[in-house]
Design a protein around this motif. Structure first.
Motif, short mmCIF file in Angstrom:
data_model
loop_
_atom_site.label_atom_id
_atom_site.label_comp_id
_atom_site.label_asym_id
_atom_site.label_seq_id
_atom_site.Cartn_x
_atom_site.Cartn_y
_atom_site.Cartn_z
N ILE A 137 -21.74 10.95 19.57
CA ILE A 137 -21.04 10.72 18.10
C ILE A 137 -20.28 11.78 17.91
O ILE A 137 -19.18 11.93 17.06
CB ILE A 137 -21.80 9.96 17.05
N GLY A 138 -20.82 13.01 18.38
CA GLY A 138 -20.22 14.25 17.89
C GLY A 138 -18.85 14.61 18.67
O GLY A 138 -18.24 15.32 18.33
N LYS A 139 -18.64 13.63 19.62
CA LYS A 139 -17.19 13.68 20.30
C LYS A 139 -16.13 12.68 19.83
O LYS A 139 -15.13 12.75 20.53
CB LYS A 139 -17.31 13.67 21.76
N ILE A 140 -16.12 12.35 18.75
CA ILE A 140 -15.40 11.34 18.16
C ILE A 140 -14.23 11.91 17.82
O ILE A 140 -14.12 13.07 17.41
CB ILE A 140 -16.13 10.67 16.77
N ILE A 141 -13.04 11.47 18.04
CA ILE A 141 -11.73 11.81 17.64
C ILE A 141 -11.68 12.02 16.02
O ILE A 141 -11.85 11.10 15.43
CB ILE A 141 -10.45 10.89 18.29
N GLN A 142 -11.38 13.27 15.51
CA GLN A 142 -11.43 13.54 14.39
C GLN A 142 -9.80 13.62 13.63
O GLN A 142 -9.31 14.44 13.72
CB GLN A 142 -12.05 14.63 13.85
N ALA A 143 -9.45 12.29 13.22
CA ALA A 143 -7.86 12.11 12.69
C ALA A 143 -8.02 11.94 11.32
O ALA A 143 -8.29 11.15 10.70
CB ALA A 143 -7.45 10.81 13.46
N GLU A 144 -7.66 13.24 10.57
CA GLU A 144 -7.83 13.60 9.08
C GLU A 144 -6.46 12.59 8.54
O GLU A 144 -5.35 12.61 9.12
CB GLU A 144 -7.67 14.88 8.89
N GLU A 145 -6.84 11.94 7.70
CA GLU A 145 -5.85 11.32 6.83
C GLU A 145 -5.07 12.03 5.84
O GLU A 145 -5.89 12.80 5.22
CB GLU A 145 -6.21 9.88 5.99
N LYS A 146 -3.80 12.12 5.96
CA LYS A 146 -3.07 13.13 4.82
C LYS A 146 -2.13 12.19 3.87
O LYS A 146 -1.31 11.18 4.24
CB LYS A 146 -2.03 14.00 5.43
N TRP A 147 -2.37 12.16 2.58
CA TRP A 147 -1.77 11.61 1.56
C TRP A 147 -0.98 12.54 0.68
O TRP A 147 -1.42 13.44 0.22
CB TRP A 147 -2.91 10.81 0.70
N GLU A 148 0.37 12.22 0.27
CA GLU A 148 1.01 12.81 -0.35
C GLU A 148 1.07 12.10 -1.92
O GLU A 148 1.40 10.77 -2.01
CB GLU A 148 2.64 12.60 -0.08
N GLU A 149 0.67 12.64 -2.93
CA GLU A 149 0.48 12.28 -4.27
C GLU A 149 1.66 12.02 -4.84
O GLU A 149 2.36 12.98 -4.76
CB GLU A 149 -0.47 12.77 -4.80
N MET A 150 1.90 11.27 -5.82
CA MET A 150 3.08 10.93 -6.47
C MET A 150 2.70 10.16 -7.76
O MET A 150 1.86 9.59 -8.05
CB MET A 150 4.16 10.10 -5.67
N ILE A 151 3.67 10.39 -8.97
CA ILE A 151 3.30 9.79 -10.24
C ILE A 151 4.68 9.18 -10.33
O ILE A 151 5.99 9.45 -10.08
CB ILE A 151 3.27 10.66 -11.23
N THR A 152 4.63 7.70 -10.61
CA THR A 152 5.80 6.90 -10.89
C THR A 152 5.70 6.02 -12.22
O THR A 152 4.44 6.01 -12.54
CB THR A 152 6.31 6.11 -9.64
N THR A 153 6.74 5.33 -12.64
CA THR A 153 6.63 4.29 -13.66
C THR A 153 7.01 3.08 -13.11
O THR A 153 8.01 3.02 -12.44
CB THR A 153 7.21 4.76 -14.97
N VAL A 154 6.49 1.80 -13.47
CA VAL A 154 7.11 0.72 -12.96
C VAL A 154 6.90 -0.28 -14.34
O VAL A 154 6.33 -0.21 -15.21
CB VAL A 154 6.06 -0.10 -11.79
N SER A 155 7.95 -1.39 -14.04
CA SER A 155 8.25 -2.24 -15.42
C SER A 155 6.79 -3.34 -15.29
O SER A 155 6.59 -3.80 -16.62
CB SER A 155 9.35 -2.90 -15.10
N SER A 156 6.23 -3.36 -14.24
CA SER A 156 5.12 -4.34 -14.32
C SER A 156 4.17 -3.88 -13.04
O SER A 156 4.64 -3.17 -12.12
CB SER A 156 5.45 -5.61 -14.18
N MET A 157 3.06 -4.54 -12.95
CA MET A 157 2.30 -4.16 -11.88
C MET A 157 2.37 -5.23 -10.74
O MET A 157 1.42 -5.25 -9.71
CB MET A 157 0.75 -4.02 -12.31
N ARG A 158 3.29 -5.92 -10.61
CA ARG A 158 3.55 -6.97 -9.52
C ARG A 158 3.77 -6.29 -8.33
O ARG A 158 4.15 -5.09 -8.23
CB ARG A 158 5.07 -7.67 -9.70
N LEU A 159 3.14 -6.93 -7.37
CA LEU A 159 3.42 -6.22 -6.06
C LEU A 159 4.62 -5.78 -5.47
O LEU A 159 4.86 -4.77 -4.90
CB LEU A 159 2.59 -7.26 -4.95
N ASP A 160 5.45 -6.70 -5.81
CA ASP A 160 7.10 -6.24 -5.37
C ASP A 160 7.58 -5.14 -6.07
O ASP A 160 8.20 -4.31 -5.54
CB ASP A 160 7.94 -7.47 -5.39
N VAL A 161 7.31 -5.06 -7.40
CA VAL A 161 7.73 -3.95 -8.22
C VAL A 161 7.14 -2.68 -7.87
O VAL A 161 7.79 -1.73 -7.78
CB VAL A 161 7.39 -4.40 -9.61
N VAL A 162 5.81 -2.63 -7.64
CA VAL A 162 5.18 -1.51 -7.25
C VAL A 162 5.65 -0.89 -6.00
O VAL A 162 5.93 0.15 -5.74
CB VAL A 162 3.63 -1.74 -7.19
#
Length: 257
Positions: free
Chosen positions: A161-186
């Motif tokens: 298990i020590g030989k597992i590929i270590q692929a770190e996830e990188k997330w870019e944080e952002m702040i936004t505003t939306v008129s509703s929490m509908r999936l298409d709007v978000v």
């Protein structure tokens, strides 16, 4: 207050399963191991069992940056070891000079063997190296039955298990505003696309909400949701921070780089 109101109706079955596992640990005073859980299921498990003083909870999926993990619930006397998670790591051996393996191709082959998705962890690809994380209980079945991916003959080599590929996830944080929490709007706001384009992506089956395909544009997004859009990557709703003076929702989200 019912725990169900914090989650989607379709998550009720998994909530009940998580609660039952927690009660089994308390009643039997012995550890219980789950199958591999996606990140959303891990969140639910934490909500159900994470604050119970009589039950401890740990996750492990093979590596530090594993996405899919098995959960181990156990009483306070028990000291868990990595071996208790019953995980095996395989290297896929194939003619690398002639073939390029793709994630969906490997996963599709695994699913065609008649095994549940829950028995597999991450499928990891780095360059021409392909690794498969699996539950220990299907080890012999995989070794006996996985001999081809597409038209290419393959074999499996077990790795530590020590030989597992270590692929770190990188997330870019952002702040936004939306008129509703509908999936298409978000999605429109997070991906900087028009509502028409996001609706088209949803209707065409290219959008997953918490790892399940979602074709309803008006589905309401919630804190902790993970949105996957084919061709655009993933977004995660980190927090819903209330409403602005203009009555819009302010959300903090992460977009995978």
């Amino acid at each position: 207050m019912s725990i169900y109101q914090h989650f989607r109706p379709e998550e009720k079955e998994f909530i009940d399963q998580s609660h039952n596992i927690k009660e089994q640990v308390k009643n039997s005073y012995s550890p219980k191991l789950t199958d591999f859980l996606d990140p959303r299921e891990q969140q639910i498990m934490i909500a159900i069992a994470g604050n119970d003083a009589e039950v401890k909870l740990e996750f492990f999926g093979g590596g530090e940056y594993a996405e899919r993990k098995r959960a181990l619930l156990y009483p306070d006397y028990f000291i868990p070891e990595k071996e208790d998670f019953q995980i095996v790591l395989f290297e896929l051996i194939y003619p690398k000079k002639f073939i390029a393996m793709e994630h969906r191709q490997v996963l599709g082959t695994l699913m065609s063997l008649g095994l549940k998705r829950e028995k597999f962890g991450d499928v990891l690809i780095s360059g021409d190296s392909v690794q498969i994380v699996a539950a220990k209980e299907i080890e012999n079945y995989l070794l006996a039955n996985l001999d081809k991916v597409g038209k290419s003959a393959v074999s499996l080599k077990e790795q530590t298990i020590g030989k597992i590929i270590q692929a770190e996830e990188k997330w870019e944080e952002m702040i936004t505003t939306v008129s509703s929490m509908r999936l298409d709007v978000v999605l429109s706001s997070l991906l900087n696309l028009s509502r028409e384009k996001t609706k088209a992506l949803i209707v065409s089956g290219k959008v997953k909400l918490n790892f399940k395909e979602e074709d309803n544009s008006s589905e309401e997004c919630r804190e902790g949701d993970i949105l996957s859009v084919r061709g655009f990557g993933r977004c995660k709703i980190l927090s819903i921070d209330g409403k602005t003076k203009k009555d819009k929702w302010r959300i903090t989200a992460g977009r995978q780089k």
